[in-house]
Design a protein around this motif. Structure first.
Motif, mmCIF file in Angstrom:
data_model
loop_
_atom_site.group_PDB
_atom_site.id
_atom_site.type_symbol
_atom_site.label_atom_id
_atom_site.label_comp_id
_atom_site.label_asym_id
_atom_site.label_seq_id
_atom_site.Cartn_x
_atom_site.Cartn_y
_atom_site.Cartn_z
ATOM 1 N N PHE A 241 -39.963 139.318 92.929
ATOM 2 C CA PHE A 241 -39.888 139.355 91.464
ATOM 3 C C PHE A 241 -41.059 139.877 90.873
ATOM 4 C CE2 PHE A 241 -39.694 137.328 87.257
ATOM 5 C CZ PHE A 241 -38.432 137.683 87.001
ATOM 6 N N THR A 242 -41.040 141.278 90.838
ATOM 7 C CA THR A 242 -41.933 142.061 90.522
ATOM 8 C C THR A 242 -42.194 142.469 89.066
ATOM 9 O OG1 THR A 242 -40.734 144.180 90.833
ATOM 10 C CG2 THR A 242 -41.874 143.424 92.605
ATOM 11 N N GLN A 243 -41.327 142.164 88.128
ATOM 12 C CA GLN A 243 -41.438 142.210 86.774
ATOM 13 C C GLN A 243 -41.789 143.498 86.113
ATOM 14 O OE1 GLN A 243 -41.082 139.623 84.455
ATOM 15 N NE2 GLN A 243 -42.037 137.678 85.085
ATOM 16 N N PRO A 244 -40.943 144.596 86.638
ATOM 17 C CA PRO A 244 -41.300 146.075 86.265
ATOM 18 C C PRO A 244 -41.415 146.201 84.837
ATOM 19 C CG PRO A 244 -39.153 146.126 87.421
ATOM 20 C CD PRO A 244 -39.916 144.475 87.368
ATOM 21 N N LYS A 245 -40.304 145.750 84.146
ATOM 22 C CA LYS A 245 -40.234 145.955 82.658
ATOM 23 C C LYS A 245 -41.240 145.206 81.963
ATOM 24 C CE LYS A 245 -35.486 147.537 82.674
ATOM 25 N NZ LYS A 245 -34.003 147.293 82.304
ATOM 26 N N LEU A 246 -41.413 143.894 82.227
ATOM 27 C CA LEU A 246 -42.363 143.116 81.371
ATOM 28 C C LEU A 246 -43.806 143.672 81.701
ATOM 29 C CD1 LEU A 246 -42.864 140.857 79.374
ATOM 30 C CD2 LEU A 246 -43.280 139.520 81.470
ATOM 31 N N LEU A 247 -44.153 144.116 82.862
ATOM 32 C CA LEU A 247 -45.324 144.885 83.198
ATOM 33 C C LEU A 247 -45.771 146.029 82.298
ATOM 34 C CD1 LEU A 247 -47.964 144.891 85.155
ATOM 35 C CD2 LEU A 247 -46.591 146.051 86.848
ATOM 36 N N LYS A 248 -44.642 146.864 82.561
ATOM 37 C CA LYS A 248 -44.983 148.127 81.678
ATOM 38 C C LYS A 248 -45.087 147.834 80.002
ATOM 39 C CE LYS A 248 -42.261 152.422 80.809
ATOM 40 N NZ LYS A 248 -40.797 153.296 81.237
ATOM 41 N N PHE A 249 -44.303 147.014 79.520
ATOM 42 C CA PHE A 249 -44.445 146.561 78.296
ATOM 43 C C PHE A 249 -45.867 145.977 77.946
ATOM 44 C CE2 PHE A 249 -44.461 143.318 74.762
ATOM 45 C CZ PHE A 249 -44.192 143.985 73.915
ATOM 46 N N CYS A 250 -46.329 145.238 78.825
ATOM 47 C CA CYS A 250 -47.663 144.591 78.713
ATOM 48 C C CYS A 250 -48.976 145.553 78.932
ATOM 49 C CB CYS A 250 -47.909 143.439 79.525
ATOM 50 S SG CYS A 250 -47.058 141.826 79.255
ATOM 51 N N GLN A 251 -48.540 146.319 79.821
ATOM 52 C CA GLN A 251 -49.691 147.596 80.044
ATOM 53 C C GLN A 251 -49.793 148.519 78.765
ATOM 54 O OE1 GLN A 251 -48.450 149.132 83.769
ATOM 55 N NE2 GLN A 251 -50.115 147.998 84.817
ATOM 56 N N GLN A 252 -48.660 148.701 78.079
ATOM 57 C CA GLN A 252 -48.595 149.383 76.868
ATOM 58 C C GLN A 252 -49.399 148.957 75.687
ATOM 59 O OE1 GLN A 252 -44.483 150.155 76.663
ATOM 60 N NE2 GLN A 252 -44.263 152.049 77.883
ATOM 61 N N HIS A 253 -49.318 147.350 75.856
ATOM 62 C CA HIS A 253 -49.952 147.017 74.593
ATOM 63 C C HIS A 253 -51.343 146.095 75.054
ATOM 64 C CE1 HIS A 253 -46.646 146.913 71.696
ATOM 65 N NE2 HIS A 253 -45.976 147.179 72.736
ATOM 66 N N ASP A 254 -51.956 146.608 76.205
ATOM 67 C CA ASP A 254 -53.274 146.179 76.815
ATOM 68 C C ASP A 254 -53.276 144.721 77.110
ATOM 69 O OD1 ASP A 254 -54.686 148.414 76.832
ATOM 70 O OD2 ASP A 254 -55.017 148.583 74.765
ATOM 71 N N ILE A 255 -52.030 144.263 77.480
ATOM 72 C CA ILE A 255 -51.823 142.704 78.119
ATOM 73 C C ILE A 255 -52.026 142.983 79.465
ATOM 74 C CG2 ILE A 255 -50.558 140.574 78.022
ATOM 75 C CD1 ILE A 255 -49.615 141.738 75.167
ATOM 76 N N VAL A 256 -52.800 141.820 80.119
ATOM 77 C CA VAL A 256 -53.071 141.810 81.669
ATOM 78 C C VAL A 256 -51.950 140.652 82.094
ATOM 79 C CG1 VAL A 256 -54.344 141.182 83.458
ATOM 80 C CG2 VAL A 256 -55.342 142.600 81.799
ATOM 81 N N ILE A 257 -51.082 140.941 83.123
ATOM 82 C CA ILE A 257 -50.164 140.043 83.639
ATOM 83 C C ILE A 257 -50.964 139.310 84.789
ATOM 84 C CG2 ILE A 257 -48.346 139.772 85.306
ATOM 85 C CD1 ILE A 257 -46.934 140.508 82.638
#
Length: 342
Positions: free
Chosen positions: A216-232
């Protein structure tokens, strides 16, 4: 343009994580603080026996861990605090070496209950501040002492959730010096955007703690968070216990995966170490839970090898897009986060 920006962010995350070591493995947060990329999870199902958490945290500190993920809900914060304070008094660590994450539970998701809940955690830990305090789930339940409130018919007692009002109360706790950084957990994109677009936002969330592993690699959420400087931050980075009440058992056990085991043979590592290394190379913080000394030690030994770019892609391809932690008992809550795609 956005795609190029994402590729740059992704490349920068990869670069910054390749140079991490057992003694220096913090990555920056957007508020100027930093977080160790691996931590020890302290949740247990069934609940840990008395002193088990205390012993595990002490062992983990000796092995090099500096990040501990806990919650008042876990009923063992007093043991985590005792172990940390003991290691400080021994001179093994200083308070500023330790990163502790506490959590605001569903029955405290009301502005007037936020600070008392955080102060209760600080009393359990006997510490002056926590490094990170996060909203555990974006769903409010009836406030009170009962952490899982139901009516006489066994129906869950939900309440309306005002995430922006709760966030404002958390910002006041940061201003008061009770917490260094603020974050969330189990938030989907829409719920993150609610906070990010809050009028008068003072501090944005620096992390979103969610389930994340090779299945469950969360590609879309990871990309969104990275764009907003939010660490997963990845909970259950190695899968989870098989409690049918809240775990989806349709997904096979992660650590039996053929690719993870074959890469383990190549690098003389376990499937668990491959799974953890995969996430940290993507800039994802991992918090594997264990109370077993050998596994605590083993999970930390992920800084002496690197997966190739191709191997990371091969592991990404294992994604089944199926959650282990589905929380099906609450899927009729108006703010249940997992109905959205991400």
């Amino acid at each position: 343009m956005v795609q190029n920006l994402y590729q740059k962010v992704e490349a920068s995350a990869l670069c910054s994580t390749m140079n991490l070591s057992a003694t220096n493995h913090r990555i920056p947060l957007s508020d100027g603080n930093s977080i160790p990329i691996i931590g020890l999870g302290t949740y247990a199902d069934p609940k840990p026996v008395p002193r088990e958490t205390y012993m595990a945290v002490k062992m983990a500190i000796d092995e090099g861990y500096r990040h501990f993920d806990g919650a008042y809900l876990y009923q063992n914060e007093h043991e985590v605090g005792e172990a940390i304070r003991e290691k400080i008094s021994e001179g093994k660590i200083k308070r500023e070496d330790i990163f502790y994450c506490g959590k605001l539970w569903a029955t405290d998701l009301f502005p007037e209950r936020v600070r008392p809940a955080l102060e209760r955690t600080l009393q359990c830990l006997k510490l002056d501040y926590v490094d990170l305090y996060i909203i555990e789930i974006p769903m409010a339940f009836k406030p009170g002492e009962d952490t899982h409130p139901r009516d006489e018919n066994g129906q869950w007692l939900y309440r309306e959730t005002d995430l922006c009002a709760i966030w404002k109360a958390l910002e006041a706790c940061k201003d008061a010096g009770l917490v260094k950084s603020l974050g969330v957990s189990n938030f989907n994109r829409r719920q993150l955007e609610l906070i990010l677009n809050k009028p008068g936002l003072k501090y944005k969330p620096v992390i979103n703690q969610v389930e994340c592993h090779p299945y469950f690699t969360q590609p879309k959420l990871l990309k969104f968070c990275q764009q907003h400087d939010i660490v997963i931050v990845a909970y259950s980075p190695l899968g989870t216990c098989r409690n049918p009440m809240w775990v989806n058992l349709s997904s096979p056990p992660l650590l039996k995966d053929e690719l993870l085991n074959s890469l383990g043979k190549k690098y003389n590592k376990t499937a668990a170490q491959i799974g953890l290394r995969f996430n940290i190379q993507r800039g994802v913080v991992v918090i594997p839970k264990s109370f077993n000394h050998e596994r605590i030690k083993e999970n930390f030994q992920i800084f002496d090898f690197s997966l190739t770019e191709e191997e990371v892609k091969d592991i990404e391809a294992l994604n089944k897009n199926i959650r282990f932690v589905l929380l099906p008992m609450w899927n009729n809550h108006p703010e249940y986060p997992f109905h959205d795609e991400y």
